[in-house]
Design a protein around this motif. Structure first.
Motif, PDB file in Angstrom:
ATOM      1  N   ASP A 108      -8.716 -19.922 -13.837  1.00 49.33           N
ATOM      2  CA  ASP A 108      -7.823 -19.598 -14.959  1.00 49.33           C
ATOM      3  C   ASP A 108      -6.350 -19.695 -14.571  1.00 49.33           C
ATOM      4  O   ASP A 108      -5.471 -19.536 -15.423  1.00 49.33           O
ATOM      5  N   HIS A 109      -6.071 -20.006 -13.297  1.00 48.57           N
ATOM      6  CA  HIS A 109      -4.682 -20.159 -12.843  1.00 48.57           C
ATOM      7  C   HIS A 109      -4.343 -21.573 -12.379  1.00 48.57           C
ATOM      8  O   HIS A 109      -3.168 -21.889 -12.176  1.00 48.57           O
ATOM      9  N   ASP A 155      -3.238 -10.498 -11.271  1.00 51.44           N
ATOM     10  CA  ASP A 155      -4.524 -10.487 -10.559  1.00 51.44           C
ATOM     11  C   ASP A 155      -4.485  -9.647  -9.289  1.00 51.44           C
ATOM     12  O   ASP A 155      -5.171  -9.939  -8.309  1.00 51.44           O
ATOM     13  N   HIS A 173      -7.921 -19.126  -8.520  1.00 47.88           N
ATOM     14  CA  HIS A 173      -8.952 -19.000  -9.556  1.00 47.88           C
ATOM     15  C   HIS A 173      -8.692 -20.002 -10.683  1.00 47.88           C
ATOM     16  O   HIS A 173      -7.553 -20.332 -10.989  1.00 47.88           O
ATOM     17  N   HIS A 182      -9.318  -6.285 -10.624  1.00 46.89           N
ATOM     18  CA  HIS A 182      -8.036  -6.271 -11.355  1.00 46.89           C
ATOM     19  C   HIS A 182      -7.622  -4.820 -11.588  1.00 46.89           C
ATOM     20  O   HIS A 182      -8.470  -3.971 -11.823  1.00 46.89           O
ATOM     21  N   HIS A 201      -2.766 -17.757  -7.130  1.00 48.87           N
ATOM     22  CA  HIS A 201      -4.029 -17.869  -6.396  1.00 48.87           C
ATOM     23  C   HIS A 201      -4.849 -18.976  -7.030  1.00 48.87           C
ATOM     24  O   HIS A 201      -4.429 -19.573  -8.030  1.00 48.87           O
ATOM     25  N   HIS A 229      -6.615  -9.233  -4.402  1.00 43.83           N
ATOM     26  CA  HIS A 229      -7.333  -9.393  -5.673  1.00 43.83           C
ATOM     27  C   HIS A 229      -8.660  -8.637  -5.549  1.00 43.83           C
ATOM     28  O   HIS A 229      -9.152  -8.020  -6.473  1.00 43.83           O
TER      29      HIS A 229
HETATM   30 ZN   LIG Z   1      -8.029 -14.195 -10.354  1.00 44.52          ZN
END
Ligand SMILES: [Zn+2]
Ligand SMILES: [Zn+2]
Ligand SMILES: [Zn+2]
Length: 260
Positions: free
Chosen positions: A78-79, A175, A76, A206, A74, A156
């Motif tokens: 942090d990804h 996630d 976000h 989460h 996805h 998510h």
């Molecule tokens: Zn996420």
């Protein structure tokens, strides 16, 4: 097949900047968690799942020189936040330029194109990341060379889709907060399940430990590993023994091998 956990931490990583808690102060390397990412080596190719802000150091630490594809769960930060660092992979065989193949849903790729717009304009600045976009559908399996990948749809949050992946007897979900019953059928017969668990307390977007364990019980793999953990999960050495048999906390650079 080998899966290496490149990162097992939630969006802020562990330790959290400035945090004085026992986990963030721990000397145990298993309590130091970069942003969640994994590397799959299977059928002669190497795939990376998610490319967060720690990607550069993760690839250096795992001594990676060649990547055959990056899959995104996805959009976000942090990804996807480390995608600029694929430049180094583009140039390992310079003067041959090796574009990186990126696989994600249309919505996730839309964000990638927005956040890294300089890599997709017609008149590119020299040296920008060379990325080939491949749009996947959550309902259609796809191939990356010899690897057959089954996407797993998850939520998510109420309005936010996330994609997990099944590779042979291993499935990797991060996630997730909920999953439809019909998607569970795609996970039938797996031996290893990797699934996110943020902490013991509930969270809006989460799985917590209880929700992750309940999914693991439904799927009944031989082994399960928790990832995308916050510092509120506690120290590895103390939390690990509290988990049901067959369920373990993953940690950075843990390698799992299985026959396939
Ligand atoms: Zn996420
Ligand atoms: Zn995340
Ligand atoms: Zn902390």
């Amino acid at each position: 097949m080998k899966l290496t956990f490149l990162g097992t931490g939630t969006s802020q990583g562990v330790p959290v900047i400035g945090c004085q808690c026992a986990v963030c102060q721990s000397d145990d390397p298993r309590d130091r968690r970069l942003r969640t990412s994994a590397m799959l080596e299977w059928r002669g190719i190497r795939l990376i799942i998610d490319a967060g802000p720690d990607l550069r150091y993760q690839l250096l630490r795992a001594d990676v020189r060649r990547v055959d594809g990056i899959l995104l769960t996805h959009e976000h930060k942090d990804h996807i936040g480390g995608l600029d660092d694929v430049r180094a992979l583009n140039f390992v065989d310079y003067p041959t330029i090796r574009p990186i193949d990126l696989y994600a849903t249309a919505r996730t790729l839309q964000t990638v194109k927005k956040d890294f717009d300089y890599a997709f304009v017609a008149d590119k600045y020299r040296g920008v990341p060379e990325i080939r976009l491949h749009t996947i559908s959550q309902s259609e399996p796809f191939r990356i060379g010899p690897a057959f990948v089954i996407p797993i749809a998850g939520h998510h949050s109420d309005r936010f889709e996330v994609t997990g992946f099944r590779f042979g007897k291993l499935a990797y979900l991060t996630d997730f907060k909920t999953i439809e019953e019909e998607e569970l059928r795609k996970l039938k017969g797996i031996e290893v399940l990797v699934v996110n668990a943020l902490r013991f307390a509930q969270h809006d977007s989460h799985f917590n430990v209880e929700e992750a364990v309940s999914l693991i019980e439904k799927i009944a793999p031989k082994r399960a590993y928790l990832t995308h953990m916050s510092h509120e999960m506690g120290c590895y050495a103390e939390t690990g023994p509290q988990l049901p048999q067959g369920v373990e906390l993953a940690y950075d650079m843990l390698e799992i091998e299985l026959n396939d």
